[in-house]
Design an enzyme around this catalytic site. Sequence first.
Site, PDB file in Angstrom:
ATOM      1  N   ASP A 155      -5.600   1.381   3.203  1.00 18.05           N
ATOM      2  CA  ASP A 155      -5.088   0.669   4.376  1.00 18.05           C
ATOM      3  C   ASP A 155      -4.235   1.679   5.162  1.00 18.05           C
ATOM      4  O   ASP A 155      -3.603   2.553   4.573  1.00 18.05           O
ATOM      5  CB  ASP A 155      -4.221  -0.507   3.907  1.00 18.05           C
ATOM      6  CG  ASP A 155      -3.724  -1.375   5.060  1.00 18.05           C
ATOM      7  OD1 ASP A 155      -4.289  -2.469   5.246  1.00 18.05           O
ATOM      8  OD2 ASP A 155      -2.755  -0.966   5.735  1.00 18.05           O
ATOM      9  N   HIS A 202       2.042  -5.007   0.865  1.00 17.04           N
ATOM     10  CA  HIS A 202       3.433  -4.771   1.281  1.00 17.04           C
ATOM     11  C   HIS A 202       4.438  -5.628   0.504  1.00 17.04           C
ATOM     12  O   HIS A 202       5.636  -5.357   0.517  1.00 17.04           O
ATOM     13  CB  HIS A 202       3.617  -5.088   2.773  1.00 17.04           C
ATOM     14  CG  HIS A 202       2.879  -4.167   3.690  1.00 17.04           C
ATOM     15  ND1 HIS A 202       2.976  -2.792   3.601  1.00 17.04           N
ATOM     16  CD2 HIS A 202       2.015  -4.415   4.720  1.00 17.04           C
ATOM     17  CE1 HIS A 202       2.210  -2.246   4.539  1.00 17.04           C
ATOM     18  NE2 HIS A 202       1.614  -3.198   5.224  1.00 17.04           N
ATOM     19  N   ASP A 209      -7.722  -0.883   8.839  1.00 13.61           N
ATOM     20  CA  ASP A 209      -6.918  -0.645  10.034  1.00 13.61           C
ATOM     21  C   ASP A 209      -6.713   0.830  10.362  1.00 13.61           C
ATOM     22  O   ASP A 209      -6.007   1.157  11.314  1.00 13.61           O
ATOM     23  CB  ASP A 209      -5.570  -1.397   9.974  1.00 13.61           C
ATOM     24  CG  ASP A 209      -4.950  -1.392   8.596  1.00 13.61           C
ATOM     25  OD1 ASP A 209      -5.412  -0.615   7.743  1.00 13.61           O
ATOM     26  OD2 ASP A 209      -3.981  -2.159   8.379  1.00 13.61           O
TER      27      ASP A 209
HETATM   28 ZN    ZN Z   1      -2.389  -2.299   7.160  1.00 15.66          ZN
END
Ligand code: ZN
Length: 369
Positions: A181, A144, A269
């Site tokens: 992810d 990110h 996740d």
């Molecule tokens: Zn994540």
Amino acid sequence: MTGKTGFFYDERCFWHSGGNYAFMAPVGGLVQPAATGGLPENPETKRRLKNLIEVTGLLAELHATGAAPATDEDLRRVHPAEFLDVFRDTCRAGGGETGLRAPYGPDGFEIASLSAGLVIGALDAVLSGTCRNAYALSRPPGHHCLPDWQNGFCLLANIAIAVEAARAKGTAKRFAVLDWDVHHGNGTEAIFYEDPDVLTVSIHQERNYPLDTGDFAARGAGKGEGTNLNIPLPPGTGHNGYLSAMERLALPAIRAFEPDVLIIACGFDAAAFDPLSRMLANVETFRAMTRQVMDLANGIFEGRLVMAHEGGYSETYVPFCGHAVLAEMAGSAIDAPDPFAATLAARQPSKRFDAFVESLIGEMAEALT
Ligand code: ZN
């Protein structure tokens, strides 16, 4: 080539800490401090993965090693000097938070540099032929982080830093990054958005995090037009939806790009127990996706595959997903049976929902032709 799978880790990465949070909310007012501590991004998911592969014996089959921290020169290829100065100064002052949901303690800069260094080390090992493929158990995560803004638990753009380091050494020219992810790989996307030599592909739960990026329409710009692919999937997507998105969208894009190496932003996740998503992937999903990318890598770029650990917040489940990925990468017979397999098998999407997901994937595939 040693034929072994590299496993890059460092206990210090598990010592990264910071921020007075109760889950995602800062403590204060009506938010009581949490007894079991802080942000969902805590060391246990990662440490337990390392522990599990040690206990089963898989670790002994890997080339387990550490790596040097990313140097200032490495970091400055991606991050502006001013951003790095603020990060360093805030650490010296005891730590703090200069972005969004990305707190750190006094050792934040040092540990984040080490986390990026593990990815540099893993990529080096694969490109030099020291390892057949490699996994970096990086923490804090990186996908990110923007060049000048930390967010979503990410302090430095680990994969981008490793790509630029390899490019500076001249060990590879074309890179593909596949981010599975569950959150959008907005940082990696932004850094390489106009770069014709780096393909970025992200499969994620649509509009989860960040809320305003990750749309299918974002395909890169300028010379990098066509070198970004977002595959947003609806909440509830399970094993079949993930494998289909890989087979019909992600893998063909990577195949057509003809990279020298494939780097996976490997978050766990999207698994059904994760507190930060609403997807239904399981251990077998991650095992199968690993098989898919290995087959692709073996077919067109001599197996050169690197995984960089990103998110994944179920401390009991992530280790089993990671074990499956590493066993597959290493071609090991050692298995860590999923203790939740029966529970999750009974909780896959209905045929009707799978068909809905398949129709969305079909629309995206159609738009790409
Ligand atoms: Zn994540």
